[in-house]
Design an enzyme around this catalytic site. Structure first.
Site, PDB file in Angstrom:
ATOM      1  N   ALA A 225      -4.961   1.676  37.969  1.00 57.94           N
ATOM      2  CA  ALA A 225      -4.157   2.155  39.099  1.00 57.94           C
ATOM      3  C   ALA A 225      -5.071   2.726  40.166  1.00 57.94           C
ATOM      4  CB  ALA A 225      -3.161   3.208  38.625  1.00 57.94           C
ATOM      5  N   ASP A 226      -4.582   2.698  41.385  1.00 53.86           N
ATOM      6  CA  ASP A 226      -5.286   3.349  42.480  1.00 53.86           C
ATOM      7  C   ASP A 226      -4.251   3.818  43.498  1.00 53.86           C
ATOM      8  OD1 ASP A 226      -8.131   3.877  43.409  1.00 53.86           O
ATOM      9  OD2 ASP A 226      -7.220   3.082  45.245  1.00 53.86           O
ATOM     10  N   THR A 227      -4.476   5.004  44.052  1.00 54.41           N
ATOM     11  CA  THR A 227      -3.531   5.602  44.983  1.00 54.41           C
ATOM     12  C   THR A 227      -4.209   5.866  46.319  1.00 54.41           C
ATOM     13  OG1 THR A 227      -2.325   6.678  43.166  1.00 54.41           O
ATOM     14  CG2 THR A 227      -1.971   7.557  45.386  1.00 54.41           C
TER      15      THR A 227
ATOM     16  N   GLY B  10      -1.067   1.269  43.697  1.00 53.96           N
ATOM     17  CA  GLY B  10      -1.091  -0.073  43.141  1.00 53.96           C
ATOM     18  C   GLY B  10      -1.434   0.019  41.669  1.00 53.96           C
TER      19      GLY B  10
ATOM     20  N   LYS C  43     -10.875  -3.065  39.713  1.00 47.14           N
ATOM     21  CA  LYS C  43     -10.733  -2.275  38.496  1.00 47.14           C
ATOM     22  C   LYS C  43     -10.300  -3.152  37.319  1.00 47.14           C
ATOM     23  CE  LYS C  43      -9.869   2.277  40.527  1.00 47.14           C
ATOM     24  NZ  LYS C  43      -8.956   3.449  40.585  1.00 47.14           N
TER      25      LYS C  43
END
Length: 214
Positions: free
Chosen positions: A75-77, A112, A54
């Site tokens: 961000a990534d969850t 993150g 990303k």
């Protein structure tokens, strides 16, 4: 120098709401990244890879489209249990099976985040952080899962539930940051923003006016 704006490289309405809550000046930068898992990839490895992808996608878009050079937040969850990744469900049946598997478990939600910028040499640089929250979900009946899936709420959420919505009724307790489960941990985000002197928690105009304290 204080920077008063950034790009949010995410279409998540929940992340936008959290940045608005922090009074951060931002604009959405839409990017497309392949989020498919790689065989035998663990949750942390997956998360680090997607966040880096990303960052690269956001930085390249800024450079290729000659956009204003501002920092960008990605961000990534992921939800994980027993080293298995529970991403966003692709169908209602997938959401049902996902919730059935998470029912009655204590699982982990990890986000993150990375804050990138374009250097003077036109290179993409970034700093990153992580947040982990342990979530205890009650045991769900088949009827509860069916009713919830029919609301449509699970369909764009990691793990197939929204703790900030109807899914809150499934959660017995959490250990860690609530906002991390929503999709953007506030403490870790603020630390990254502060590293690049990005104005947060108040507007620059308000800061200039001061509190009037002698």
């Amino acid at each position: 120098m204080t920077i008063s704006g950034l790009y949010l490289a995410s279409k998540s309405p929940r992340r936008k709401n959290i940045l608005n809550q922090l009074m951060v000046d931002f604009e959405v930068l839409e990017i497309d990244v392949d989020e498919d898992e790689i065989q035998n990839e663990g949750p942390q490895e997956y998360l680090d890879r997607i966040v880096k992808s990303k960052v690269t996608a956001a930085g390249n878009k800024i450079l290729q489209e000659n956009l204003t050079l501002k920092p960008f937040l990605v961000a990534d969850t992921v939800v994980s249990h027993k080293n298995k990744i529970f991403g966003k469900p692709t169908t209602k049946d997938h959401a049902y099976r996902m919730l059935k598997e998470l029912s009655g478990t204590t699982h982990t939600v990890t986000t993150g985040i990375a804050l990138g910028h374009i250097s003077e040499l036109k290179e993409i640089e970034f700093v990153q952080n992580h947040s982990h929250t342990v979530v205890e979900m009650k045991s769900l009946s088949a009827k509860e899962i069916e009713r919830y899936v029919l609301t449509g709420e699970p369909m764009d959420k990691a793990g197939g539930y929204g703790i900030q919505g109807l899914g809150a009724s499934f959660i017995k307790g959490i250990g860690g940051c609530y906002f991390n489960v929503v999709g953007l941990p506030i403490q870790e985000t603020c630390l990254l923003l502060d590293d690049l002197n990005i104005c947060l928690l108040y507007t620059s105009d308000a800061a200039d006016e001061g509190l009037g304290v002698d």
